[in-house]
Design an enzyme around this catalytic site. Sequence first.
Site, short mmCIF file in Angstrom:
data_model
loop_
_atom_site.label_atom_id
_atom_site.label_comp_id
_atom_site.label_asym_id
_atom_site.label_seq_id
_atom_site.Cartn_x
_atom_site.Cartn_y
_atom_site.Cartn_z
N ASP A 1 4.71 -0.98 8.64
CA ASP A 1 5.80 -0.96 7.63
C ASP A 1 6.13 0.41 7.06
O ASP A 1 7.26 0.67 6.67
CB ASP A 1 5.40 -1.83 6.41
CG ASP A 1 5.51 -3.30 6.74
OD1 ASP A 1 5.92 -3.62 7.85
OD2 ASP A 1 5.17 -4.12 5.85
N ASP B 1 22.07 22.90 -29.65
CA ASP B 1 22.46 21.82 -28.75
C ASP B 1 21.24 21.00 -28.31
O ASP B 1 21.39 19.91 -27.76
CB ASP B 1 23.14 22.38 -27.49
CG ASP B 1 24.53 22.92 -27.79
OD1 ASP B 1 25.12 22.43 -28.77
OD2 ASP B 1 24.99 23.81 -27.07
N ASN C 1 6.25 -7.95 2.23
CA ASN C 1 4.99 -8.39 1.62
C ASN C 1 5.05 -9.86 1.24
O ASN C 1 4.11 -10.62 1.50
CB ASN C 1 4.70 -7.56 0.37
CG ASN C 1 4.00 -6.27 0.72
OD1 ASN C 1 4.30 -5.68 1.75
ND2 ASN C 1 3.07 -5.87 -0.10
N ASP D 1 24.39 24.75 -24.38
CA ASP D 1 23.73 26.02 -24.09
C ASP D 1 23.05 26.66 -25.28
O ASP D 1 22.20 27.51 -25.13
CB ASP D 1 24.72 27.00 -23.44
CG ASP D 1 26.05 27.05 -24.17
OD1 ASP D 1 26.08 26.60 -25.34
OD2 ASP D 1 27.04 27.54 -23.60
N ASP E 1 31.06 21.01 -21.88
CA ASP E 1 31.75 22.01 -22.69
C ASP E 1 32.80 22.69 -21.82
O ASP E 1 32.92 22.36 -20.65
CB ASP E 1 30.77 23.00 -23.33
CG ASP E 1 29.88 23.67 -22.31
OD1 ASP E 1 30.14 23.48 -21.10
OD2 ASP E 1 28.95 24.37 -22.70
N GLU F 1 0.81 -1.23 0.00
CA GLU F 1 0.00 0.00 0.00
C GLU F 1 0.84 1.28 0.00
O GLU F 1 0.47 2.27 -0.61
CB GLU F 1 -0.95 0.02 1.21
CG GLU F 1 -2.19 -0.82 1.06
CD GLU F 1 -1.97 -2.26 1.51
OE1 GLU F 1 -0.81 -2.58 1.83
OE2 GLU F 1 -2.92 -3.06 1.53
N ASN G 1 0.70 -3.59 7.15
CA ASN G 1 1.07 -2.90 5.90
C ASN G 1 0.93 -1.40 6.00
O ASN G 1 1.75 -0.64 5.49
CB ASN G 1 0.19 -3.38 4.74
CG ASN G 1 0.69 -4.67 4.16
OD1 ASN G 1 1.63 -5.26 4.69
ND2 ASN G 1 0.07 -5.13 3.09
P1 ATP Z 1 32.41 25.79 -25.52
O1 ATP Z 1 31.91 24.92 -26.62
O2 ATP Z 1 33.32 25.07 -24.59
O3 ATP Z 1 31.38 26.60 -24.83
P2 ATP Z 1 33.23 28.02 -27.20
O4 ATP Z 1 32.49 29.14 -26.58
O5 ATP Z 1 34.62 28.31 -27.67
O6 ATP Z 1 33.43 26.81 -26.22
P3 ATP Z 1 31.43 28.14 -29.42
O7 ATP Z 1 30.51 29.06 -28.75
O8 ATP Z 1 30.93 27.05 -30.30
O9 ATP Z 1 32.36 27.43 -28.38
O10 ATP Z 1 32.42 29.05 -30.27
C1 ATP Z 1 33.28 28.51 -31.25
C2 ATP Z 1 34.39 29.50 -31.59
O11 ATP Z 1 33.84 30.66 -32.20
C3 ATP Z 1 35.14 30.03 -30.39
O12 ATP Z 1 36.20 29.22 -30.02
C4 ATP Z 1 35.64 31.38 -30.87
O13 ATP Z 1 36.81 31.24 -31.62
C5 ATP Z 1 34.53 31.82 -31.79
N1 ATP Z 1 33.57 32.71 -31.09
C6 ATP Z 1 32.92 32.50 -29.95
N2 ATP Z 1 32.11 33.52 -29.62
C7 ATP Z 1 32.27 34.42 -30.60
C8 ATP Z 1 31.72 35.72 -30.89
N3 ATP Z 1 30.81 36.27 -30.10
N4 ATP Z 1 32.13 36.35 -32.00
C9 ATP Z 1 33.02 35.80 -32.82
N5 ATP Z 1 33.56 34.60 -32.62
C10 ATP Z 1 33.22 33.92 -31.53
#
Ligand code: ATP
Length: 893
Positions: A735, A641, A703, A637, A328, A286, A731
């Site tokens: 228990d 993804d 049980n 994020d 990441d 139960e 029960n």
């Molecule tokens: P993680 O995947 O660990 O979060 P990350 O931020 O480097 O790492 P992404 O966000 O995929 O991964 O970015 C990939 C690449 O793009 C980065 O390594 C950087 O060289 C470039 N990047 C990230 N943010 C910008 C931005 N705002 N403008 C231009 N290039 C960027």
Amino acid sequence: MSQKYYREKIDNIVKDFDTDLSQGLTQNAVEKKKEEYGKNKLSESRGVSFWQILLNQLKDLIIIILIIAAGLAFLIGDNLEGFAILAVIIFNTIIGFVTEYQAQKAVASLKNVLSKMALVLRSGTKKEIKAEELVPGDIIFIEEGDQIPADARLFESTNLTVNEASLTGESESVSKDAAANFEEEKTLAERTNMVYMGTTAARGKGKAIVTATAEKTEIGKIGEMLDETKEGKTPLEKRLDKLGKSLVKITLVVIAILTVLGIVMGRPVYETIKTGIALAIAAVPEGLPIIATITLAIGMQKMVRHKALVRELLAVETLGSVTTICTDKTGTITENQMTLKKIYLDNQEIEISGTGYQPEGDFSKAGDKIDLSKADDLKLTLKASLLCTSAELKQEDGEYTVLGEATEGALLTAGRKAGFSKAGLKEEGYQKLAEIPFSSEKMYMAVAYSTAENKEHLYLKGSPDVVLEMCNSILSGGEIKELTAAKKEEIKEENKKMGEEGLRILGVAFKTGENLNSEAEINNNIEEGLTFLALTAIIDPPRESVKKAIEETKKAGIKTKMITGDQMDTAAAIARMVGITGSDNVVSGQQISAASGSELKELIKSNSVFSRVTPENKLQIINALNQEKEITAMTGDGVNDAPALKKADIGVSMGKRGTSVAREASDMILLDDDFATIVTAVREGRVIFDNIQKFIYYLFSNNLSKIIYIFLGIIFNLPLPLIAMQILWINVVIDVFPALSLAWEQEEDKIMEERAKTERNIMDRSFKKKVAVHSIILAVGPMLLYVWALKSGYSLELSRTLSFSVLAFTQLFHVFNARRKSGIAFDKTVFENKYLWLAVGIGFIFQLAAIYLPALQGILSTVPVQASLWLPAAVAVVIPMAVIQIHNWKSYK
Ligand code: ATP
């Protein structure tokens, strides 16, 4: 004005709501509107209704059996018993209902911990507010991954696509265009100049005027829940159901044997039915559903205290079985507190002082402070990287924070250190024309501006290798020179060197040109070649907590894989710093894309660091791990993804960073974004996994022992050894408390050192065997006493009372066999769980009351037991306990 804002001119809408496109509403106007329109919140979810939850309780197999038993009791005229069973049914329904209702509410309110936010323009300032504070007329900003906070009419859009599945059911994202005009009536899906509450921006960005909030929105009108609750039973529930069903099957077999025996032996029909009822009640656990829910809910609460918000009760249990964590880098392993440290211009390395986003610091070369008035290349680089951002720096009480990406925050801060700001450059005449927003696939972002001299400039920043490929010239000493292959190599070498220090590096480039007014035009122009400006190197130190957490996972046999979009050298350096790997081996996203099935599996199995990974690669990695039967937790994020988060056993999203799409697709949200929190949650998950196993063992052995006990009575042709009321008493009263108290059992020793459980099944073979053997032992003691008492000439009532008490006490103390995984009752942890002692104490008093309290004697058909009989009773309790202990000791060794 009509409500058909998609057919209206923007000016009319602005007038209608008395707002301003460049300033937004004033605080005064907002206050007034709040009074008129109320909060931008939909009323409580109508997910699962009151009646549905109630009906769920009655559909339960357990309850159905009890209803039949009650019917039978009334049929043979045993009204007291009938009513008692009915009372149990009602009690169970109420408790089941209340816990389920509470659990649902708890989950709902936990989800609200992260209240939805909106970016809004008010009195000329851009700020982030709770979405519920929005009013019609507010100017909102929409960015990739945002959940649209209200219905709104777009007046600016850049490649904006929105997923409107929650509204239209259409899973493909639709393109939005602020400039679209409509004369005629259009369906919701065709209104491309509007965005609607509850939908999500898949790509691009936009600005819009809020036209409707709360119940007035399209989704509010439909009145549907925004987030879909998962239908169907969770695996744990299914497993519990299955176990319940096997108990019922055993009972049915026993009842069949009983009927045949009854006929053969000529037992009275009345007695047979009574035994049947008793058996049916004995088979039903139960308290089980309630205890399961409460245990998971306690786990969930504990995890929230550790900053892990679990969105599904069930995930609490799965967490304990995780074998691979895919994480990441940026923000999870590292602090996400970025500071620009170095700038590499052609042949010059410039250092920048200062920490965090505080715009204080100097530029120096080889230890000497640079005079900025003479450093044009550096100034252009700083301007370019500042203009090529979407983020903004905010100052509140002297503290600087970033609204947007931390990487961009570092660039904005560096710009400020040289006296540049976006507002200042705007005053100098920089007007934004168009942009290519950043995406993890392309790894760069580009923005076009017109200048005071009416020139058109394009600024670009991104991953150094990607940027270098787009350049054919380089700025050197104020001149634009050819970017030779040798020069490229030199820059790549410098990039590698800085990467090895764990720095996060972006390349910056620019060009002057024409026709840069849209994304398409920029795209055409980029191909014609850019001028390379600089490498900018950002420090993002690893979190303090991560190193220890990684050590813990290693001991636990959990593999950690770092999967990052960042470049190889940076990834390897950070992974080494925190101890994820000792080697330089890094697998690139390209290698993953190119690998075939078995190669891919091998690649993923034998490596721990993956760089330049796209969201698609993440999905490939998860699929490969799933095929290897790994139980995975994966962080993510971005919007893209979401598929990988859904595919992972535990999708993990971030409470601070990241998009709401990722959060909605995840099972767990890290409120502090910290990798170490995942490990803590896994640890808690293991405790809960153990505790669930403990109470299932406890309840089911109890049980089953009752079924065996009654069955033995039939075989020996004895009068029914336990009547239905007494079984119900054990029960429901005896228990339940000990079983529940197991939810507070402390963590087992070496819970992390133990190899991860690859077998997710709580009820494996050895567990079933243990339940079966112990049930028999538990049944034998009271049965022997019963036989002895009857043979010694004591009355049936007294013999029954005696064996009933022995059974109750045995089952009560059986909780000591259940409390530790080793099964050893008395070790150094025996006083740790005070609830267990409380539960046993309460049970003991209740059982004495059952025998000596006249009111209960009437109901339970008990008679007072004289003191002299307690000695044999105690022996009958102690011996089975001792036998189980010996059995446990032996299997422990
Ligand atoms: P993680 O995947 O660990 O979060 P990350 O931020 O480097 O790492 P992404 O966000 O995929 O991964 O970015 C990939 C690449 O793009 C980065 O390594 C950087 O060289 C470039 N990047 C990230 N943010 C910008 C931005 N705002 N403008 C231009 N290039 C960027």
